[in-house]
Design a protein around this motif. Structure first.
Motif, PDB file in Angstrom:
ATOM      1  N   TYR A 309     -40.124   2.742 -77.698  1.00  0.00           N
ATOM      2  CA  TYR A 309     -40.412   3.980 -76.981  1.00  0.00           C
ATOM      3  C   TYR A 309     -39.634   5.149 -77.570  1.00  0.00           C
ATOM      4  CZ  TYR A 309     -42.414   0.896 -73.382  1.00  0.00           C
ATOM      5  OH  TYR A 309     -43.153  -0.031 -72.699  1.00  0.00           O
ATOM      6  N   LEU A 310     -38.412   4.892 -78.013  1.00  0.00           N
ATOM      7  CA  LEU A 310     -37.596   5.947 -78.618  1.00  0.00           C
ATOM      8  C   LEU A 310     -38.240   6.475 -79.893  1.00  0.00           C
ATOM      9  CD1 LEU A 310     -34.933   7.570 -78.694  1.00  0.00           C
ATOM     10  CD2 LEU A 310     -33.918   5.660 -79.952  1.00  0.00           C
ATOM     11  N   PHE A 311     -38.753   5.561 -80.731  1.00  0.00           N
ATOM     12  CA  PHE A 311     -39.374   5.981 -81.983  1.00  0.00           C
ATOM     13  C   PHE A 311     -40.687   6.726 -81.748  1.00  0.00           C
ATOM     14  CE2 PHE A 311     -37.147   2.038 -83.819  1.00  0.00           C
ATOM     15  CZ  PHE A 311     -35.982   2.763 -83.994  1.00  0.00           C
ATOM     16  N   LEU A 312     -41.346   6.479 -80.618  1.00  0.00           N
ATOM     17  CA  LEU A 312     -42.525   7.260 -80.251  1.00  0.00           C
ATOM     18  C   LEU A 312     -42.136   8.657 -79.765  1.00  0.00           C
ATOM     19  CD1 LEU A 312     -44.677   4.652 -78.267  1.00  0.00           C
ATOM     20  CD2 LEU A 312     -45.215   5.618 -80.514  1.00  0.00           C
ATOM     21  N   ALA A 313     -40.993   8.767 -79.091  1.00  0.00           N
ATOM     22  CA  ALA A 313     -40.603  10.030 -78.450  1.00  0.00           C
ATOM     23  C   ALA A 313     -39.976  11.022 -79.416  1.00  0.00           C
ATOM     24  CB  ALA A 313     -39.626   9.750 -77.308  1.00  0.00           C
ATOM     25  N   LEU A 314     -39.174  10.554 -80.379  1.00  0.00           N
ATOM     26  CA  LEU A 314     -38.415  11.475 -81.226  1.00  0.00           C
ATOM     27  C   LEU A 314     -39.288  12.445 -82.022  1.00  0.00           C
ATOM     28  CD1 LEU A 314     -35.495   9.193 -82.505  1.00  0.00           C
ATOM     29  CD2 LEU A 314     -35.387  11.054 -80.843  1.00  0.00           C
ATOM     30  N   PRO A 315     -40.360  11.987 -82.687  1.00  0.00           N
ATOM     31  CA  PRO A 315     -41.215  12.956 -83.398  1.00  0.00           C
ATOM     32  C   PRO A 315     -41.846  13.984 -82.460  1.00  0.00           C
ATOM     33  CG  PRO A 315     -41.705  10.711 -84.098  1.00  0.00           C
ATOM     34  CD  PRO A 315     -40.823  10.607 -82.905  1.00  0.00           C
ATOM     35  N   VAL A 316     -42.213  13.562 -81.248  1.00  0.00           N
ATOM     36  CA  VAL A 316     -42.821  14.492 -80.291  1.00  0.00           C
ATOM     37  C   VAL A 316     -41.817  15.557 -79.877  1.00  0.00           C
ATOM     38  CG1 VAL A 316     -43.864  14.676 -77.998  1.00  0.00           C
ATOM     39  CG2 VAL A 316     -44.421  12.729 -79.470  1.00  0.00           C
ATOM     40  N   LEU A 317     -40.562  15.135 -79.608  1.00  0.00           N
ATOM     41  CA  LEU A 317     -39.508  16.096 -79.277  1.00  0.00           C
ATOM     42  C   LEU A 317     -39.384  17.166 -80.362  1.00  0.00           C
ATOM     43  CD1 LEU A 317     -36.603  13.870 -77.897  1.00  0.00           C
ATOM     44  CD2 LEU A 317     -37.467  15.923 -76.801  1.00  0.00           C
ATOM     45  N   PHE A 318     -39.293  16.728 -81.588  1.00  0.00           N
ATOM     46  CA  PHE A 318     -39.106  17.643 -82.713  1.00  0.00           C
ATOM     47  C   PHE A 318     -40.313  18.569 -82.872  1.00  0.00           C
ATOM     48  CE2 PHE A 318     -39.641  18.534 -87.292  1.00  0.00           C
ATOM     49  CZ  PHE A 318     -38.456  19.230 -87.517  1.00  0.00           C
ATOM     50  N   LEU A 319     -41.515  18.011 -82.819  1.00  0.00           N
ATOM     51  CA  LEU A 319     -42.723  18.803 -83.035  1.00  0.00           C
ATOM     52  C   LEU A 319     -42.954  19.822 -81.925  1.00  0.00           C
ATOM     53  CD1 LEU A 319     -45.125  16.046 -84.411  1.00  0.00           C
ATOM     54  CD2 LEU A 319     -44.036  17.892 -85.692  1.00  0.00           C
ATOM     55  N   ARG A 320     -42.676  19.438 -80.672  1.00  0.00           N
ATOM     56  CA  ARG A 320     -42.863  20.387 -79.573  1.00  0.00           C
ATOM     57  C   ARG A 320     -41.882  21.549 -79.668  1.00  0.00           C
ATOM     58  NH1 ARG A 320     -46.026  18.986 -75.244  1.00  0.00           N
ATOM     59  NH2 ARG A 320     -44.804  20.233 -73.769  1.00  0.00           N
ATOM     60  N   MET A 321     -40.669  21.285 -80.124  1.00  0.00           N
ATOM     61  CA  MET A 321     -39.708  22.371 -80.306  1.00  0.00           C
ATOM     62  C   MET A 321     -40.138  23.294 -81.445  1.00  0.00           C
ATOM     63  SD  MET A 321     -36.008  20.496 -79.851  1.00  0.00           S
ATOM     64  CE  MET A 321     -35.488  19.797 -78.296  1.00  0.00           C
ATOM     65  N   MET A 322     -40.584  22.703 -82.552  1.00  0.00           N
ATOM     66  CA  MET A 322     -40.983  23.496 -83.706  1.00  0.00           C
ATOM     67  C   MET A 322     -42.241  24.319 -83.426  1.00  0.00           C
ATOM     68  SD  MET A 322     -38.632  22.978 -85.900  1.00  0.00           S
ATOM     69  CE  MET A 322     -39.374  23.764 -87.328  1.00  0.00           C
ATOM     70  N   ALA A 323     -43.158  23.750 -82.626  1.00  0.00           N
ATOM     71  CA  ALA A 323     -44.412  24.446 -82.309  1.00  0.00           C
ATOM     72  C   ALA A 323     -44.266  25.396 -81.129  1.00  0.00           C
ATOM     73  CB  ALA A 323     -45.508  23.420 -82.014  1.00  0.00           C
ATOM     74  N   LYS A 324     -43.067  25.523 -80.578  1.00  0.00           N
ATOM     75  CA  LYS A 324     -42.769  26.404 -79.455  1.00  0.00           C
ATOM     76  C   LYS A 324     -43.616  26.066 -78.225  1.00  0.00           C
ATOM     77  CE  LYS A 324     -41.217  30.196 -82.406  1.00  0.00           C
ATOM     78  NZ  LYS A 324     -41.369  31.628 -82.771  1.00  0.00           N
ATOM     79  N   LYS A 325     -43.834  24.771 -78.022  1.00  0.00           N
ATOM     80  CA  LYS A 325     -44.531  24.297 -76.825  1.00  0.00           C
ATOM     81  C   LYS A 325     -43.544  23.725 -75.798  1.00  0.00           C
ATOM     82  CE  LYS A 325     -48.852  23.092 -79.183  1.00  0.00           C
ATOM     83  NZ  LYS A 325     -49.825  22.004 -79.470  1.00  0.00           N
ATOM     84  N   TRP A 326     -42.274  23.906 -76.081  1.00  0.00           N
ATOM     85  CA  TRP A 326     -41.233  23.337 -75.232  1.00  0.00           C
ATOM     86  C   TRP A 326     -41.168  24.057 -73.895  1.00  0.00           C
ATOM     87  CZ3 TRP A 326     -38.651  18.987 -76.041  1.00  0.00           C
ATOM     88  CH2 TRP A 326     -37.487  18.715 -75.312  1.00  0.00           C
ATOM     89  N   LEU A 327     -41.086  23.287 -72.803  1.00  0.00           N
ATOM     90  CA  LEU A 327     -41.049  23.841 -71.461  1.00  0.00           C
ATOM     91  C   LEU A 327     -39.630  23.794 -70.883  1.00  0.00           C
ATOM     92  CD1 LEU A 327     -44.237  22.087 -70.029  1.00  0.00           C
ATOM     93  CD2 LEU A 327     -44.080  24.370 -71.054  1.00  0.00           C
ATOM     94  N   VAL A 328     -39.377  24.632 -69.897  1.00  0.00           N
ATOM     95  CA  VAL A 328     -38.070  24.660 -69.249  1.00  0.00           C
ATOM     96  C   VAL A 328     -37.772  23.313 -68.596  1.00  0.00           C
ATOM     97  CG1 VAL A 328     -36.695  25.741 -67.430  1.00  0.00           C
ATOM     98  CG2 VAL A 328     -38.192  27.141 -68.866  1.00  0.00           C
ATOM     99  N   GLU A 329     -38.806  22.724 -67.992  1.00  0.00           N
ATOM    100  CA  GLU A 329     -38.620  21.429 -67.324  1.00  0.00           C
ATOM    101  C   GLU A 329     -38.208  20.346 -68.320  1.00  0.00           C
ATOM    102  OE1 GLU A 329     -41.167  23.372 -66.999  1.00  0.00           O
ATOM    103  OE2 GLU A 329     -41.461  23.841 -64.872  1.00  0.00           O
ATOM    104  N   GLU A 330     -38.701  20.425 -69.539  1.00  0.00           N
ATOM    105  CA  GLU A 330     -38.295  19.456 -70.562  1.00  0.00           C
ATOM    106  C   GLU A 330     -36.824  19.614 -70.905  1.00  0.00           C
ATOM    107  OE1 GLU A 330     -41.506  18.533 -73.711  1.00  0.00           O
ATOM    108  OE2 GLU A 330     -41.991  20.566 -73.006  1.00  0.00           O
ATOM    109  N   SER A 331     -36.328  20.839 -70.834  1.00  0.00           N
ATOM    110  CA  SER A 331     -34.898  21.065 -71.078  1.00  0.00           C
ATOM    111  C   SER A 331     -34.065  20.387 -69.999  1.00  0.00           C
ATOM    112  CB  SER A 331     -34.598  22.567 -71.108  1.00  0.00           C
ATOM    113  OG  SER A 331     -35.300  23.196 -72.165  1.00  0.00           O
ATOM    114  N   PHE A 332     -34.558  20.419 -68.741  1.00  0.00           N
ATOM    115  CA  PHE A 332     -33.874  19.713 -67.663  1.00  0.00           C
ATOM    116  C   PHE A 332     -33.787  18.223 -67.981  1.00  0.00           C
ATOM    117  CE2 PHE A 332     -34.819  23.342 -64.773  1.00  0.00           C
ATOM    118  CZ  PHE A 332     -33.554  23.479 -64.221  1.00  0.00           C
ATOM    119  N   LEU A 333     -34.920  17.632 -68.367  1.00  0.00           N
ATOM    120  CA  LEU A 333     -34.940  16.198 -68.646  1.00  0.00           C
ATOM    121  C   LEU A 333     -34.009  15.848 -69.801  1.00  0.00           C
ATOM    122  CD1 LEU A 333     -38.722  15.213 -68.314  1.00  0.00           C
ATOM    123  CD2 LEU A 333     -36.950  15.326 -66.562  1.00  0.00           C
ATOM    124  N   LEU A 334     -34.076  16.617 -70.875  1.00  0.00           N
ATOM    125  CA  LEU A 334     -33.242  16.337 -72.036  1.00  0.00           C
ATOM    126  C   LEU A 334     -31.766  16.494 -71.701  1.00  0.00           C
ATOM    127  CD1 LEU A 334     -33.191  15.586 -75.020  1.00  0.00           C
ATOM    128  CD2 LEU A 334     -33.342  18.021 -75.579  1.00  0.00           C
TER     129      LEU A 334
END
Length: 558
Positions: A309-334
């Motif tokens: 699950y970690l290896f599935l999540a890490l690329p998504v984390l990076f890509l969402r930040m780079m594509a500026k699709k990151w949400l405030v709620e995701e910052s809470f979770l992280l």
């Protein structure tokens, strides 16, 4: 691939996942018979004591009360064995976690991703294994996910319902694990800040943070009875006696005198070897720190976040930040993930951790893992012609995860493990049939100390094999809790002080006291009572004569 699940109503969907989680753990609840070491040493005897109204042994200052209490209620009402009640409690918390987990990820990523996150969660083999061991890991996970969902919901609407759920979540954290106080305090600070910011930005008529203050006051009221129990037994208003070391390290002397209970009737310190400077936790930490950095920290972290699950999540984390699709709620979770993981490394006193300390926060990551899984399925679907092969691949992956989760009931192929279990079963039968005839009728129960819980059982057995003590339903004294190694004289002293009736002689005991291997044959304090019939695993039960019925002590020939 999972579009047909979206057609169901939320009630049917969550009911289905709840029942699926229970169904996947049912074989372990029914057929796993071996608790973990923590279960043998603490949870199972405490639950048993609770169900028998033996309050003196139902609680212990080093174990937070929520899990033994809930499992004890199940054992009492449903007339279950203590270990079965522990497994059932763990299974119900595991199943209940799907509800806040779904709504949490639905608010952030949408319904489809939330459904896939639930699929990943219920098929996580590590959680299934923890249910089989009767551990409180799933209960901490439930309260942590509930707190995170309530916090995210409160950010959006600021309603009393979210505050009520948050109250349940942080109180569960505080009363389930010692680090829950730190995690709960941080989450409350965020909750307070959110309420203050929302009241100003939305121009509320009342800017006083009444919901935050209400949560704080009610939390204190809920925890106060347990804190009073701790104060009476270990001298401080804490929720776990292991927090005292931190308090005494940072509190000034005057503050210690003010906060500490001066009563002489506190739970006694361990006094088996008063002149020894042996510290069980310092010794354990020293042995752990001798391991390579990768083994003591990196691997547990990766396993705690469930590597696949970690290896599935890490690329998504990076890509969402780079594509500026990151949400405030995701910052809470992280932020919660990083803070929790840091706490679970720092409070252990060094650069190490365990998988089960990290994994309660892993479900917060499953939204990103689900997005990664969707991308992976889409990529595979483009490479594989026909949906049958893709469905077959999913079935194979699910079967592998389930097989790993059923570790506790899979038959062992090791002949040594089979021999050990055979001798344990034989020894348990012999002990249950004979110990009453050997035990003095006025034999008293052991009292717990600040560092060692005693369940008050009879007989009292000296062994490092806690599972054997569990099978025998006895009080177990672990030799490595007092010293790393013993001379025969020191071992006899331990047996005297701890009122030991029987000593289990096997390879771990020989490691603790090498003199015992041959010394029991000539020492009048011991006599051989039972020998395991399977010779692949050496197993003997010795009687410690001074603590058995006289006249068993041999007289020296002079």
């Amino acid at each position: 691939m999972f579009d047909n699940l979206e057609a169901y109503s939320e009630r049917k969907l969550l009911s289905g996942f709840f029942l699926l989680a229970l169904l996947l753990t049912l074989p372990l609840v029914l057929w796993q018979h071996k608790p973990t070491n923590d279960g043998c040493a603490y949870y199972v005897p405490m639950i048993q004591a609770f169900s028998c109204f033996d309050w003196k042994y139902a609680y212990y200052p080093m174990i937070c009360p929520a899990f033994p209490t809930i499992a004890g209620i199940f054992a009492l009402i449903l007339c279950l064995k203590a270990f079965t009640a522990a497994k059932l409690t763990a299974a119900l918390f595991f199943a209940a976690t799907v509800i806040p987990l779904f709504f949490l990820h639905k608010q952030i990523f949408g319904r489809k991703v939330a459904i896939l996150a639930l699929i990943l969660f219920v098929f996580c083999s590590s959680f299934i294994q923890y249910v089989g061991g009767g551990l409180l890991t799933t209960s901490k996970t439930f309260f942590l996910i509930l707190s995170a969902y309530a916090l995210v919901a409160f950010v959006k609407d600021g309603r009393w319902m979210a505050a009520g759920l948050f109250l349940i979540g942080i109180n569960g954290l505080v009363l389930i694990r010692p680090e829950g106080v730190i995690i709960g305090a941080l989450l409350w600070c965020v909750f307070f800040a959110v309420e203050v910011i929302n009241s100003r930005s939305l121009n509320y008529s009342c800017r006083f943070p009444r919901k935050s203050i209400a949560v704080l006051v009610l939390s204190f009221a809920v925890c106060l009875p347990w804190m009073m129990y701790e104060y009476q037994n270990v001298g401080y208003y804490v929720t776990d006696s292991r927090q005292i070391g931190v308090l005494e390290r940072f509190l000034p002397e005057r503050a210690k005198d003010f906060f500490k209970n001066p009563s002489p009737a506190l739970m006694p310190d361990e006094a088996v070897f008063p002149d020894s400077d042996f510290d069980l936790y310092a010794h354990g930490l020293q042995k752990i720190m001798q391991k390579p950095f990768r083994e003591r920290l990196i691997r547990p972290l990766i396993k705690g976040f469930y590597h696949f699950y970690l290896f599935l999540a890490l690329p998504v984390l990076f890509l969402r930040m780079m594509a500026k699709k990151w949400l405030v709620e995701e910052s809470f979770l992280l932020a919660i993930i990083l803070f929790h993981s840091t706490i679970m490394i720092v409070i252990l006193g060094g650069c190490w951790t365990l998988k089960r300390y990290i994994i309660p926060v892993m479900p917060l990551m499953l939204g990103w893992s689900a997005v990664g899984a969707c991308g992976l399925f889409a990529f595979i679907q483009g490479k594989i012609k026909g949906r049958i092969l893709l469905k077959l691949l999913i079935v194979v992956i699910g079967s592998v995860l389930l097989w790993d989760g059923m570790k506790g009931i899979r038959p062992s192929l090791s002949s040594v493990k089979q021999a050990r279990q055979f001798n344990f079963n034989e020894g348990t039968v012999w002990l249950n049939n004979n110990y009453l005839s050997l035990l003095p009728s006025d034999w008293s129960r052991l009292e717990s100390t600040r560092t060692n819980y005693h369940c008050g059982g009879k007989p009292i057995i000296l062994t490092s094999q806690l599972y054997f003590g569990y099978l025998a339903g006895s009080e177990t004294i672990h030799p490595h809790h007092y010293k790393d190694s013993y001379s025969l004289r020191e071992l006899c002293h331990l047996c005297y002080v701890k009122k030991v009736n029987f000593v289990v002689l096997e390879e771990d005991m020989v490691t603790a006291c090498s003199e015992l291997l041959e010394g029991y044959k000539t020492d009048p304090l011991f006599r051989l009572l039972f020998v395991g019939s399977n010779k692949q695993y050496s197993f003997k039960i010795l009687g410690f004569n001074p603590n058995l019925k006289p006249p068993l002590v041999k007289k020296n020939s002079t």
